[in-house]
Design a protein around this motif. Structure first.
Motif, PDB file in Angstrom:
ATOM      1  N   ALA A 123       0.825  -1.208   0.000  1.00 14.79           N
ATOM      2  CA  ALA A 123       0.000   0.000   0.000  1.00 14.79           C
ATOM      3  C   ALA A 123       0.860   1.259   0.000  1.00 14.79           C
ATOM      4  N   ILE A 124       2.019   1.207   0.646  1.00 14.25           N
ATOM      5  CA  ILE A 124       2.928   2.355   0.650  1.00 14.25           C
ATOM      6  C   ILE A 124       3.469   2.613  -0.756  1.00 14.25           C
ATOM      7  N   VAL A 125       3.843   1.556  -1.466  1.00 14.90           N
ATOM      8  CA  VAL A 125       4.298   1.711  -2.860  1.00 14.90           C
ATOM      9  C   VAL A 125       3.170   2.292  -3.716  1.00 14.90           C
ATOM     10  N   PHE A 126       1.982   1.747  -3.552  1.00 11.84           N
ATOM     11  CA  PHE A 126       0.781   2.226  -4.244  1.00 11.84           C
ATOM     12  C   PHE A 126       0.583   3.719  -3.978  1.00 11.84           C
ATOM     13  N   THR A 127       0.692   4.111  -2.717  1.00 14.08           N
ATOM     14  CA  THR A 127       0.485   5.500  -2.320  1.00 14.08           C
ATOM     15  C   THR A 127       1.530   6.424  -2.936  1.00 14.08           C
ATOM     16  N   ALA A 128       2.789   6.020  -2.885  1.00 14.20           N
ATOM     17  CA  ALA A 128       3.860   6.864  -3.412  1.00 14.20           C
ATOM     18  C   ALA A 128       3.669   7.136  -4.904  1.00 14.20           C
ATOM     19  N   LEU A 129       3.322   6.108  -5.657  1.00 14.35           N
ATOM     20  CA  LEU A 129       3.104   6.291  -7.095  1.00 14.35           C
ATOM     21  C   LEU A 129       1.905   7.196  -7.360  1.00 14.35           C
ATOM     22  N   LEU A 130       0.849   7.052  -6.565  1.00 12.13           N
ATOM     23  CA  LEU A 130      -0.334   7.893  -6.761  1.00 12.13           C
ATOM     24  C   LEU A 130      -0.049   9.350  -6.415  1.00 12.13           C
ATOM     25  N   VAL A 131       0.726   9.593  -5.368  1.00 15.41           N
ATOM     26  CA  VAL A 131       1.078  10.969  -5.015  1.00 15.41           C
ATOM     27  C   VAL A 131       1.877  11.617  -6.137  1.00 15.41           C
ATOM     28  N   ALA A 132       2.839  10.882  -6.692  1.00 17.22           N
ATOM     29  CA  ALA A 132       3.635  11.421  -7.795  1.00 17.22           C
ATOM     30  C   ALA A 132       2.769  11.697  -9.021  1.00 17.22           C
ATOM     31  N   LEU A 133       1.895  10.764  -9.356  1.00 17.08           N
ATOM     32  CA  LEU A 133       1.021  10.941 -10.518  1.00 17.08           C
ATOM     33  C   LEU A 133       0.074  12.113 -10.332  1.00 17.08           C
ATOM     34  N   ALA A 134      -0.524  12.224  -9.143  1.00 12.53           N
ATOM     35  CA  ALA A 134      -1.447  13.328  -8.883  1.00 12.53           C
ATOM     36  C   ALA A 134      -0.728  14.673  -8.957  1.00 12.53           C
ATOM     37  N   GLY A 135       0.465  14.745  -8.381  1.00 16.26           N
ATOM     38  CA  GLY A 135       1.220  15.994  -8.414  1.00 16.26           C
ATOM     39  C   GLY A 135       1.600  16.412  -9.822  1.00 16.26           C
ATOM     40  N   ILE A 136       2.051  15.458 -10.624  1.00 14.51           N
ATOM     41  CA  ILE A 136       2.432  15.767 -12.009  1.00 14.51           C
ATOM     42  C   ILE A 136       1.223  16.192 -12.819  1.00 14.51           C
ATOM     43  N   ASP A 137       0.092  15.490 -12.640  1.00 15.77           N
ATOM     44  CA  ASP A 137      -1.104  15.830 -13.398  1.00 15.77           C
ATOM     45  C   ASP A 137      -1.616  17.216 -13.025  1.00 15.77           C
ATOM     46  N   LEU A 138      -1.550  17.571 -11.754  1.00 13.42           N
ATOM     47  CA  LEU A 138      -1.989  18.900 -11.334  1.00 13.42           C
ATOM     48  C   LEU A 138      -1.136  19.995 -11.965  1.00 13.42           C
ATOM     49  N   ARG A 139       0.155  19.739 -12.102  1.00 14.57           N
ATOM     50  CA  ARG A 139       1.063  20.751 -12.631  1.00 14.57           C
ATOM     51  C   ARG A 139       1.074  20.804 -14.152  1.00 14.57           C
ATOM     52  N   THR A 140       0.945  19.656 -14.799  1.00 17.81           N
ATOM     53  CA  THR A 140       1.189  19.598 -16.245  1.00 17.81           C
ATOM     54  C   THR A 140       0.063  18.958 -17.061  1.00 17.81           C
ATOM     55  N   THR A 141      -0.954  18.402 -16.412  1.00 13.24           N
ATOM     56  CA  THR A 141      -2.016  17.597 -17.057  1.00 13.24           C
ATOM     57  C   THR A 141      -1.429  16.385 -17.794  1.00 13.24           C
ATOM     58  N   LEU A 142      -0.328  15.846 -17.286  1.00 10.54           N
ATOM     59  CA  LEU A 142       0.280  14.636 -17.841  1.00 10.54           C
ATOM     60  C   LEU A 142       0.222  13.524 -16.802  1.00 10.54           C
ATOM     61  N   LEU A 143       0.006  12.293 -17.269  1.00 10.80           N
ATOM     62  CA  LEU A 143       0.124  11.103 -16.437  1.00 10.80           C
ATOM     63  C   LEU A 143       1.131  10.188 -17.122  1.00 10.80           C
ATOM     64  N   PRO A 144       2.406  10.292 -16.770  1.00  7.51           N
ATOM     65  CA  PRO A 144       3.460   9.591 -17.521  1.00  7.51           C
ATOM     66  C   PRO A 144       3.334   8.071 -17.469  1.00  7.51           C
ATOM     67  N   ASP A 145       3.576   7.442 -18.621  1.00  6.46           N
ATOM     68  CA  ASP A 145       3.602   5.978 -18.671  1.00  6.46           C
ATOM     69  C   ASP A 145       4.657   5.412 -17.737  1.00  6.46           C
ATOM     70  N   GLN A 146       5.725   6.187 -17.496  1.00  4.98           N
ATOM     71  CA  GLN A 146       6.809   5.725 -16.632  1.00  4.98           C
ATOM     72  C   GLN A 146       6.337   5.464 -15.206  1.00  4.98           C
ATOM     73  N   LEU A 147       5.158   5.970 -14.847  1.00  2.07           N
ATOM     74  CA  LEU A 147       4.606   5.728 -13.513  1.00  2.07           C
ATOM     75  C   LEU A 147       3.331   4.881 -13.560  1.00  2.07           C
ATOM     76  N   THR A 148       2.478   5.103 -14.572  1.00  6.12           N
ATOM     77  CA  THR A 148       1.226   4.339 -14.632  1.00  6.12           C
ATOM     78  C   THR A 148       1.483   2.868 -14.957  1.00  6.12           C
ATOM     79  N   TYR A 149       2.432   2.585 -15.836  1.00  2.89           N
ATOM     80  CA  TYR A 149       2.706   1.185 -16.186  1.00  2.89           C
ATOM     81  C   TYR A 149       3.278   0.392 -15.008  1.00  2.89           C
ATOM     82  N   PRO A 150       4.281   0.930 -14.276  1.00  2.00           N
ATOM     83  CA  PRO A 150       4.722   0.188 -13.090  1.00  2.00           C
ATOM     84  C   PRO A 150       3.595  -0.041 -12.088  1.00  2.00           C
ATOM     85  N   LEU A 151       2.716   0.952 -11.912  1.00  4.05           N
ATOM     86  CA  LEU A 151       1.586   0.790 -11.000  1.00  4.05           C
ATOM     87  C   LEU A 151       0.695  -0.359 -11.458  1.00  4.05           C
ATOM     88  N   LEU A 152       0.458  -0.444 -12.772  1.00  2.58           N
ATOM     89  CA  LEU A 152      -0.367  -1.512 -13.328  1.00  2.58           C
ATOM     90  C   LEU A 152       0.283  -2.876 -13.132  1.00  2.58           C
TER      91      LEU A 152
END
Length: 278
Positions: A123-152
């Motif tokens: 759950a901690i790994v899950f949380t860390a990836l989600l925090v990074a994705l949410a922060g990037i999307d808020l700043r740039t409207t991007l959800l990088p594959d480099q983070l979504t694919y490892p999460l998947l």
């Protein structure tokens, strides 16, 4: 004690996530331009690479002041520096302490919820990836594959030991997550000629489906849509923006997915009890 340790660990990881949020998008954009020039056989153009995520030390983006170790202490350094760069006095973004505190609190909740064991670590790994994705999307409207694919793939891998859901639930959850938003995207595009959301949203919901299973997709979509509609409307109203202004959906998906992993079955049962469905 374990939750306290997780909180401190989360503060440290949150500091690193700030680096990821700020440095990964420019790095990716630099790589995309480089690869595009090569693919289109354009003349070579020298463009210095943005700072690396891991190797290069943190520095003030305005004056270039390299941060000393004591200036990198999560939250405390921000307070000691009174929110300003020691080199030039430029205000430091509140993003830094907010991301650190949020990450620390969420890590502590993971341990409090699951106990000190493999579920909490996952759950901690899950949380860390989600925090990074949410922060990037808020700043740039991007959800990088480099983070979504490892999460998947991590979610699908953990399903083989049925840590949260079974392999069947994880696979169907990933399929349903991707195809549901993909279908909405194409229907909206055919009807309006506009793109209602980015492809990263499909991949993020697929990853959440791999962690939460097929039964978690509908609650995630409902929670994220409800929260997104309220927060998005307030955001547009307060900033005086047009309703056509694109609003990142990733943070709402991430928040809903995190809640679903933590308390999904309990929330469904509470709803059934409230509505008298039992």
């Amino acid at each position: 004690m374990a939750a306290t340790v997780a909180f401190v660990f989360g503060l440290l990881i949150g500091s690193f996530l700030n680096v990821v949020i700020l440095r990964l998008p420019p790095r990716l954009e630099w790589e995309w331009r480089r690869d595009s020039r090569e693919l289109l056989e354009l003349p070579e153009h020298y463009e210095p690479a943005p700072p690396d995520i891991v190797v290069e030390r943190s520095a003030c983006p305005k004056c270039g002041h390299r941060l000393a170790p004591w200036e990198n202490i999560p939250v405390l350094s921000f307070l000691m520096l009174r929110g300003r760069c020691r080199g030039c006095g430029t205000p430091i973004s509140w993003q830094y302490p907010v991301v650190e505190l949020v990450t620390g609190l969420l890590f502590a909740v993971c341990v409090w919820r699951f106990g000190a064991g493999p579920e909490a670590l996952a759950a901690i790994v899950f949380t860390a990836l989600l925090v990074a994705l949410a922060g990037i999307d808020l700043r740039t409207t991007l959800l990088p594959d480099q983070l979504t694919y490892p999460l998947l793939w991590i979610g699908l891998g953990l399903s083989t030991i049925t840590l949260f859901v079974s392999p069947t639930q994880a696979i169907y959850g990933a399929l349903a997550g991707y195809l549901s938003l993909w279908s909405v995207y194409w229907v909206f595009k055919k009807l309006t000629g506009k793109e209602g959301m980015g492809h990263g949203d499909f991949k993020l919901l697929a990853a959440l489906g791999a962690w939460c299973g097929l039964s978690g997709i509908l609650p995630i979509v409902l929670m994220s849509s409800f929260i997104g509609a309220i927060v998005g409307s307030l955001w547009i109203g307060l900033r005086g923006q047009d309703r056509a202004t694109p609003i990142p959906f990733g943070p709402y998906l991430a928040a809903a997915g995190w809640v679903q992993l933590m308390w999904g079955p309990q929330l469904v049962q509470a709803y059934r009890d409230f509505s008298g469905l039992n």
